[in-house]
Each structure stands twice: as structure tokens, then as C-alpha cells.
Design a protein around this motif. Structure first.
Motif, PDB file in Angstrom:
ATOM      1  N   VAL A  85      33.162  39.091  45.417  1.00 38.88           N
ATOM      2  CA  VAL A  85      34.269  38.207  45.059  1.00 38.88           C
ATOM      3  C   VAL A  85      35.314  39.011  44.292  1.00 38.88           C
ATOM      4  CG1 VAL A  85      34.944  36.158  43.743  1.00 38.88           C
ATOM      5  CG2 VAL A  85      32.788  36.157  45.036  1.00 38.88           C
ATOM      6  N   ASN A  86      36.559  38.889  44.708  1.00 39.19           N
ATOM      7  CA  ASN A  86      37.652  39.594  44.062  1.00 39.19           C
ATOM      8  C   ASN A  86      37.816  39.091  42.630  1.00 39.19           C
ATOM      9  OD1 ASN A  86      40.639  39.848  43.274  1.00 39.19           O
ATOM     10  ND2 ASN A  86      40.435  41.244  45.015  1.00 39.19           N
ATOM     11  N   ASN A  87      38.036  40.014  41.698  1.00 38.42           N
ATOM     12  CA  ASN A  87      38.149  39.660  40.281  1.00 38.42           C
ATOM     13  C   ASN A  87      39.265  38.657  39.996  1.00 38.42           C
ATOM     14  OD1 ASN A  87      36.067  41.410  39.834  1.00 38.42           O
ATOM     15  ND2 ASN A  87      37.298  43.011  38.914  1.00 38.42           N
ATOM     16  N   ASN A  88      40.331  38.673  40.773  1.00 36.54           N
ATOM     17  CA  ASN A  88      41.412  37.720  40.552  1.00 36.54           C
ATOM     18  C   ASN A  88      40.953  36.282  40.774  1.00 36.54           C
ATOM     19  OD1 ASN A  88      43.414  39.628  39.893  1.00 36.54           O
ATOM     20  ND2 ASN A  88      43.718  40.088  42.060  1.00 36.54           N
ATOM     21  N   ARG A  89      40.039  36.075  41.678  1.00 41.04           N
ATOM     22  CA  ARG A  89      39.514  34.723  41.927  1.00 41.04           C
ATOM     23  C   ARG A  89      38.779  34.195  40.696  1.00 41.04           C
ATOM     24  NH1 ARG A  89      41.478  31.351  44.776  1.00 41.04           N
ATOM     25  NH2 ARG A  89      39.559  30.419  45.485  1.00 41.04           N
TER      26      ARG A  89
END
Length: 140
Positions: A19-23
């Protein structure tokens, strides 16, 4: 403490297959919706009715989140001031802490462009979700 379940979607996954950290930062906001409702029960985004402004957001990523398993967002209060409060956020997957963070939010009047004191009735609701420093990051 508020708990919100999130199911990572395919679009949340980045090239490293996690999961991308921005999410995760977006999920912190999702976890705070119940707190925001204390100030604006219908979550009306009309600036004359909206009463909060975010002034700080930070996160520590302590483990990788993977596709295919639900995530639990835990949200609680760390500190309540005169016109601001600090929200604690945690992201758990597979009974492991994967990310944690803090968000500072100010009770704000967009018309006058000034902070305003947190009403007593809202303060009492917020106080129900205060957590002690020793419980941060524990699987409770």
C-alpha cells in the motif's frame, strides 16, 4: 477509540507491491470522521458551517501493508487544548502495527479566519476518547 475497517483496493498498491504511504495519510482522515462529526454532525463542507482546519499531519511507517487483507484504522485523542486537539492514528494489519501518526486540528471560524474555543459539550465527547501515552501502539 474509534475503529474503522478499510479494504485496500488494487489502486492503493504501488510498484513495490504494498500500500502506497500516501493512502495511509488519507486513511487517517477517514478514521477521524467520527470526531469531525462532533463539530459538524452532517459533515457539511460549506465553509460557513465547517468548523475545523488541519494544521499538522505526521506519520511513521513501521511495516508494509499488503493487498488482500483488511486494515484497521484506530483513532483516538492524545491532547485537547483550548481551541485545538491532537488526534492519534494507527494502522493495523494481521494484528501488527504498520503505521502510526498524529494530526493536529484547530476549531476554526472560516468567516473570521480565527481559531475559536472548543465548546464544552464537544470537549466532553472528545475526552471520552483520550488515550494514555503508555497505550499507544498496543494491540488493544
Amino acid at each position: 477509540m474509534f475503529k474503522t475497517k478499510v479494504t485496500p483496493s488494487f489502486g492503493d498498491i504501488d510498484g513495490m507491491k504494498h500500500v502506497n504511504n500516501n493512502r495511509i495519510l488519507e486513511w487517517f482522515e477517514l478514521g477521524g470522521l467520527d470526531i469531525y462529526r462532533y463539530f459538524t454532525p452532517d459533515l457539511d463542507l460549506d465553509f460557513e458551517n465547517w468548523k475545523l482546519i488541519m494544521v499538522r499531519k505526521e506519520a511513521d511507517f513501521v511495516g508494509q501493508l499488503r493487498f488482500g487483507e483488511d486494515v484497521e484504522i484506530r483513532t483516538y485523542l492524545l491532547k485537547i487544548g483550548n481551541s485545538s486537539f491532537t488526534v492519534g492514528n494507527e494502522v493495523w494489519q494481521s494484528n501488527e502495527l504498520k503505521a502510526k501518526g498524529k494530526t493536529v486540528i484547530v476549531h476554526f471560524d472560516y468567516v473570521t479566519q480565527k481559531s475559536v474555543p472548543i465548546p464544552d459539550d464537544v470537549r466532553k465527547k472528545l475526552e471520552e476518547h483520550l488515550i494514555s501515552e503508555e497505550d499507544i501502539g498496543k494491540n488493544i
